[in-house]
Design a protein around this motif. Structure first.
Motif, PDB file in Angstrom:
ATOM      1  N   THR A   1       0.851  -1.187   0.000  1.00 43.64           N
ATOM      2  CA  THR A   1       0.000   0.000   0.000  1.00 43.64           C
ATOM      3  C   THR A   1       0.893   1.245   0.000  1.00 43.64           C
ATOM      4  O   THR A   1       2.064   1.165  -0.336  1.00 43.64           O
ATOM      5  CB  THR A   1      -0.856   0.026   1.278  1.00 43.64           C
ATOM      6  OG1 THR A   1       0.028  -0.131   2.380  1.00 43.64           O
ATOM      7  CG2 THR A   1      -1.891  -1.071   1.273  1.00 43.64           C
ATOM      8  N   HIS A   2       0.336   2.357   0.473  1.00 41.97           N
ATOM      9  CA  HIS A   2       1.124   3.578   0.612  1.00 41.97           C
ATOM     10  C   HIS A   2       2.402   3.344   1.414  1.00 41.97           C
ATOM     11  O   HIS A   2       3.337   4.118   1.321  1.00 41.97           O
ATOM     12  CB  HIS A   2       0.299   4.642   1.328  1.00 41.97           C
ATOM     13  CG  HIS A   2      -0.773   5.225   0.478  1.00 41.97           C
ATOM     14  ND1 HIS A   2      -2.002   4.634   0.349  1.00 41.97           N
ATOM     15  CD2 HIS A   2      -0.799   6.337  -0.280  1.00 41.97           C
ATOM     16  CE1 HIS A   2      -2.743   5.353  -0.471  1.00 41.97           C
ATOM     17  NE2 HIS A   2      -2.042   6.396  -0.869  1.00 41.97           N
ATOM     18  N   ALA A   3       2.384   2.269   2.200  1.00 42.57           N
ATOM     19  CA  ALA A   3       3.552   1.957   3.025  1.00 42.57           C
ATOM     20  C   ALA A   3       4.832   1.861   2.194  1.00 42.57           C
ATOM     21  O   ALA A   3       5.922   2.156   2.695  1.00 42.57           O
ATOM     22  CB  ALA A   3       3.325   0.656   3.785  1.00 42.57           C
ATOM     23  N   VAL A   4       4.714   1.490   0.940  1.00 34.70           N
ATOM     24  CA  VAL A   4       5.929   1.352   0.123  1.00 34.70           C
ATOM     25  C   VAL A   4       6.548   2.706  -0.227  1.00 34.70           C
ATOM     26  O   VAL A   4       7.663   2.783  -0.721  1.00 34.70           O
ATOM     27  CB  VAL A   4       5.676   0.563  -1.191  1.00 34.70           C
ATOM     28  CG1 VAL A   4       5.075  -0.797  -0.899  1.00 34.70           C
ATOM     29  CG2 VAL A   4       4.798   1.353  -2.143  1.00 34.70           C
ATOM     30  N   LEU A   5       5.801   3.779   0.047  1.00 35.68           N
ATOM     31  CA  LEU A   5       6.314   5.116  -0.277  1.00 35.68           C
ATOM     32  C   LEU A   5       7.290   5.627   0.778  1.00 35.68           C
ATOM     33  O   LEU A   5       8.050   6.561   0.529  1.00 35.68           O
ATOM     34  CB  LEU A   5       5.152   6.117  -0.369  1.00 35.68           C
ATOM     35  CG  LEU A   5       4.139   5.906  -1.489  1.00 35.68           C
ATOM     36  CD1 LEU A   5       2.954   6.846  -1.307  1.00 35.68           C
ATOM     37  CD2 LEU A   5       4.792   6.129  -2.841  1.00 35.68           C
TER      38      LEU A   5
ATOM     39  N   SER B   1       5.473  10.161  -8.250  1.00 38.70           N
ATOM     40  CA  SER B   1       6.875  10.492  -8.448  1.00 38.70           C
ATOM     41  C   SER B   1       7.729  10.055  -7.258  1.00 38.70           C
ATOM     42  O   SER B   1       8.889   9.711  -7.435  1.00 38.70           O
ATOM     43  CB  SER B   1       7.064  11.974  -8.779  1.00 38.70           C
ATOM     44  OG  SER B   1       6.614  12.753  -7.715  1.00 38.70           O
ATOM     45  N   THR B   2       7.143  10.006  -6.055  1.00 40.76           N
ATOM     46  CA  THR B   2       7.909   9.505  -4.907  1.00 40.76           C
ATOM     47  C   THR B   2       8.375   8.081  -5.147  1.00 40.76           C
ATOM     48  O   THR B   2       9.538   7.742  -4.922  1.00 40.76           O
ATOM     49  CB  THR B   2       7.035   9.516  -3.628  1.00 40.76           C
ATOM     50  OG1 THR B   2       6.540  10.824  -3.431  1.00 40.76           O
ATOM     51  CG2 THR B   2       7.826   9.077  -2.418  1.00 40.76           C
ATOM     52  N   ILE B   3       7.470   7.260  -5.617  1.00 40.71           N
ATOM     53  CA  ILE B   3       7.842   5.860  -5.820  1.00 40.71           C
ATOM     54  C   ILE B   3       8.794   5.721  -7.007  1.00 40.71           C
ATOM     55  O   ILE B   3       9.750   4.963  -6.970  1.00 40.71           O
ATOM     56  CB  ILE B   3       6.585   4.946  -5.948  1.00 40.71           C
ATOM     57  CG1 ILE B   3       6.978   3.474  -6.005  1.00 40.71           C
ATOM     58  CG2 ILE B   3       5.718   5.279  -7.121  1.00 40.71           C
ATOM     59  CD1 ILE B   3       7.364   2.910  -4.687  1.00 40.71           C
ATOM     60  N   VAL B   4       8.556   6.526  -8.037  1.00 35.00           N
ATOM     61  CA  VAL B   4       9.419   6.455  -9.212  1.00 35.00           C
ATOM     62  C   VAL B   4      10.863   6.827  -8.864  1.00 35.00           C
ATOM     63  O   VAL B   4      11.818   6.243  -9.367  1.00 35.00           O
ATOM     64  CB  VAL B   4       8.872   7.364 -10.336  1.00 35.00           C
ATOM     65  CG1 VAL B   4       9.916   7.617 -11.401  1.00 35.00           C
ATOM     66  CG2 VAL B   4       7.625   6.746 -10.945  1.00 35.00           C
ATOM     67  N   GLU B   5      10.993   7.769  -7.944  1.00 30.41           N
ATOM     68  CA  GLU B   5      12.344   8.206  -7.585  1.00 30.41           C
ATOM     69  C   GLU B   5      13.129   7.162  -6.786  1.00 30.41           C
ATOM     70  O   GLU B   5      14.317   7.314  -6.547  1.00 30.41           O
ATOM     71  CB  GLU B   5      12.268   9.530  -6.825  1.00 30.41           C
ATOM     72  CG  GLU B   5      12.195  10.705  -7.794  1.00 30.41           C
ATOM     73  CD  GLU B   5      11.522  11.928  -7.204  1.00 30.41           C
ATOM     74  OE1 GLU B   5      11.503  12.043  -5.951  1.00 30.41           O
ATOM     75  OE2 GLU B   5      11.014  12.748  -7.982  1.00 30.41           O
TER      76      GLU B   5
END
Ligand code: ADP
Ligand code: MG
Length: 699
Positions: A385-389, A415-419
């Motif tokens: 979930t959002h936890a991976v961010l 973009s947070t996850i992409v980075e």
């Protein structure tokens, strides 16, 4: 996707006079504290809000009709002499009619007003008056009810095209009209231009001042149309520019990953327990191509509920892993993430690929272990979930990012996850079908793939729209199915944006079902105000078959899979958008059982019946979304937010589709030459986009 339009900041006029567009509405002539409160309810807080509070429609009080050409039901303007005096008739204590006969060269008309005794001495028989009102024409008798009126040579209430504003609460049309007039005279033609001069000329648009003036108080319908086009143009164009520029911000010149041609999707495809549909195969080919080129993939995968998007994500992740990279799948809820993990593990069990789950519910120890092996590269696919961010989630070699049900995530999260990777490929999945033409435009920053076909042998969900009278039969039907071991969802009406009230309505309906209708069954409830943990545990119980009937707000909307549930009841279905009804319906029909969707609705307007008919007659999300757009195009408002389409003040995505295509072409050309709007000549455009969207564009 929500795009929030942000206030255009204060503007200086071309004459250098500052107009304070942020001026509190209270201080506009004719407003004051009381009216300000009412205006605030309409979302009008500032001068800027006021002058952009656009009319819903206009009445043509300009063109005088002859009495004998009046048509039954129309609103019309006549110009006529009173015949005799007003005749007063007291019908009841509280009801007095004033009747006046008037005539022109062609005939006579009887006018009626209610409870307006002061009219008695208003009309003089040697003066011609204009009357504007609704006509009734029954067996040759022509009448008009409660018209506005004024002497022939006056032009206050008639004689022009009058704006009619949407919702006004306790403000009368006359009052709001006067306030808007006052607002317009404050800005007095000094609004700063928003579009470059050359565009105004090239596309035959008004300057901003004229457009604003003419949208409210047009000289004629031609000028109104031009004003509307101008403002719709500006609204759509700035959105396009913002989207395209955003796309360019993502597309850095840095090359992305070239995944290996040796990592064959077909290897996993051949091991599946079912055959992929043609649409799935086509989409996979598009993804495969993207993945093998060095341009970073930025792809939107659209597919109706149940069309099989998850497997597409899995196969793409497989390719990434077999090419030596990690993949992450981000889902909006813990249940969905867990569900994905189960199906991934199932299919990938012999592949040597390791999948793990990261949600906020897991123990600290477990979490640490996962973070560790993620960093070292032992985990191949992370589902969460959002936890991976979170910041401490560090990948060894992230190559593919998949977000499921993307409208729940904002751009910034994307973009947070992409980075976390080095220009990874991105696949965004959504179950909100929107017409392709529109999708191309609204998701201007993404390439689009569409799964427009369901796996074979799906039973069609039978949908019925019912009114109050059939309630008992519906309840019997639920009981029958629950007795056979099935489960049922009940979705409560939604109250715009108010979780508090939503929760209350859930509780009321829950009590009614549990206490009065189904005392012998296990009924539970679910709403947005509950803690995530509680929600998850209820959903888990439902999934395990321990709950018969689940009362819920739309929180269950997102892709949960409970194949044993076969009835979806929607209370006050008339309050939902078509697209959302379709989404909700997709919660059933996931197993072997014949499934049903029952829409309980109230009201009998043409548009409600039309909408119920559409949703009952087709299961095709794309047809439904086209219809939704079309029906909303008729003026009825249904929250576009639910639909994933940004809200526009004036543009109408159905009627203005050609305009939309035009502005997109223009925007593409401009952005093509100046990707981030940095050139001097494009400063006005840059300013337009910056001011309007600030950083609040959410896709
Ligand atoms: P959605 O697109 O709504 O996310 P899912 O990916 O959850 O749909 O798929 C719904 C169900 O259909 C799943 O149980 C999945 O295993 C199954 N499925 C997917 N593709 C096919 C197919 N080609 N043939 C048969 N079943 C399929
Ligand atoms: Mg899904």
């Amino acid at each position: 996707m929500t795009i929030m339009f942000y206030k255009i900041a204060n503007k200086y006029s071309k004459r250098g006079i500052m107009i304070d567009l942020e001026k509190n509405i209270q201080y506009i002539k004719g407003v004051g504290p009381n009216r300000a409160t009412l205006l605030n309810k309409l979302g009008i807080n500032t001068l800027k809000d006021l002058i952009t509070y656009f009319p819903r429609e206009h009445e043509d009080r300009g063109k005088v009709k002859e009495i004998n050409e009046l048509m039954h039901g129309e609103e019309a303007l006549i110009c006529a002499y009173p015949v005799g005096r007003i005749n007063e008739l007291r019908i009841r204590k509280n009801l007095m009619l004033c009747k006046l006969i008037v005539r022109d060269e062609t005939g006579t008309c009887q006018i009626t007003w209610y409870n307006q005794p002061y009219l008695k001495n208003v009309f003089k028989s040697n003066v011609r008056y204009k009357f504007y009102g609704r006509v009734s024409r029954v067996s040759g008798r022509i009448e008009m009810q409660s018209p506005v009126y004024e002497p022939e040579d006056s032009n206050k209430n008639t004689g022009k095209i009058i704006p009619i504003y949407p919702l006004t609460y306790n403000l009368s049309q006359n009052v709001i009209r006067k306030i808007i007039e006052a607002g317009l005279s404050e800005v007095n033609g000094d609004l700063e231009e928003v579009l470059p001069q050359y565009m105004l000329e090239k596309y035959n648009l008004y300057n901003y001042n004229t457009a604003i003036k003419q949208i409210h108080f047009p000289d004629n319908f031609e000028t109104f149309n031009k004003a509307r086009t101008t403002l719709a143009f500006e609204e759509l164009f700035s959105m396009q520019l913002a989207l395209l520029r955003l796309k360019n911000k993502y597309e850095t010149n840095k090359p992305g990953i070239k995944f290996s041609k040796e990592a064959k999707m077909s290897d996993v495809i051949n091991s599946l327990p079912f055959k992929l549909t043609k649409a799935q195969l086509r989409v996979l080919e598009e993804i495969d191509n993207d993945m093998e080129t060095s341009k970073p993939m930025n792809r939107l995968l659209q597919g109706d509920v149940g069309s099989g998007k998850t497997i597409v994500a899995l196969i793409s992740a497989y390719k990434a892993v077999k090419s030596g990279y990690q993949a992450v799948i981000m889902a909006p809820t813990a249940i969905l993430a867990t569900q994905h993990l189960e199906s991934f593990n199932d299919i990938l069990k012999d592949s040597g690929i390791r999948c793990e789950l990261l949600i906020s519910g897991i123990t600290k120890k477990k979490k640490e272990a996962i973070l560790e092996s993620l960093k070292s590269g032992e985990i191949d696919i992370l589902i969460g979930t959002h936890a991976v961010l979170e910041e401490n989630v560090i990948f060894n070699k992230l190559g593919l990012v998949v977000t499921d049900e993307q409208h729940r995530f904002g751009v910034r999260q994307r973009s947070t996850i992409v980075e976390k990777g080095n220009n990874p490929d991105v696949l965004v999945m959504t179950a909100t079908p929107i017409p392709r033409t529109l999708a191309l435009i609204l998701y201007g920053d993404l390439d689009i793939s569409i799964i427009d076909e369901l796996p074979p042998n799906r039973k069609k969900i039978e949908t019925y729209a019912v009114t109050k009278g059939l309630e008992q039969r519906v309840n019997n039907f639920i009981a029958k199915n629950v007795n056979e071991g099935r489960q049922c969802y009940v979705v409560c009406p939604l109250v715009e944006e108010n979780e508090e009230i939503n929760a209350k309505s859930v509780m009321e309906i829950y009590e009614n079902y549990q206490k009065n209708i189904f005392p012998n069954y296990k009924v539970e409830y679910l709403h947005g105000k509950m803690k995530q943990k509680e929600k998850d545990s209820i959903m888990e119980e439902f999934k395990n078959g321990n709950i018969d009937i689940l009362i819920s707000t739309t929180v269950i909307e997102v892709g949960v899979n409970v194949p044993n549930s076969n009835i979806m009841i929607i209370e006050n279905a008339e309050r939902f958008g078509l697209a959302q009804l379709h989404q909700l319906r997709g919660r059933v029909g996931r197993g072997e059982y014949q499934s049903y969707c029952i829409l309980k609705y109230q009201g009998n307007s043409q548009i409600i019946r039309e909408r119920m008919k559409v949703i009952s007659s087709t299961n095709d999300g794309f047809i439904i979304s086209e219809k939704d757009l079309e029906l909303r195009g008729t003026g009825e408002f249904f929250g576009t937010k639910q639909h994933g389409i940004p809200e526009f003040k004036i543009a109408n995505l159905f009627e203005d589709i050609n305009l939309l295509k035009l502005v997109q072409a223009i925007a593409i050309e401009i952005i093509g030459k100046d990707p981030l709007l940095e050139k001097e000549e494009n400063m006005p455009l840059r300013k337009l986009v910056d001011e309007k969207f600030k950083d609040r564009i959410e896709i």
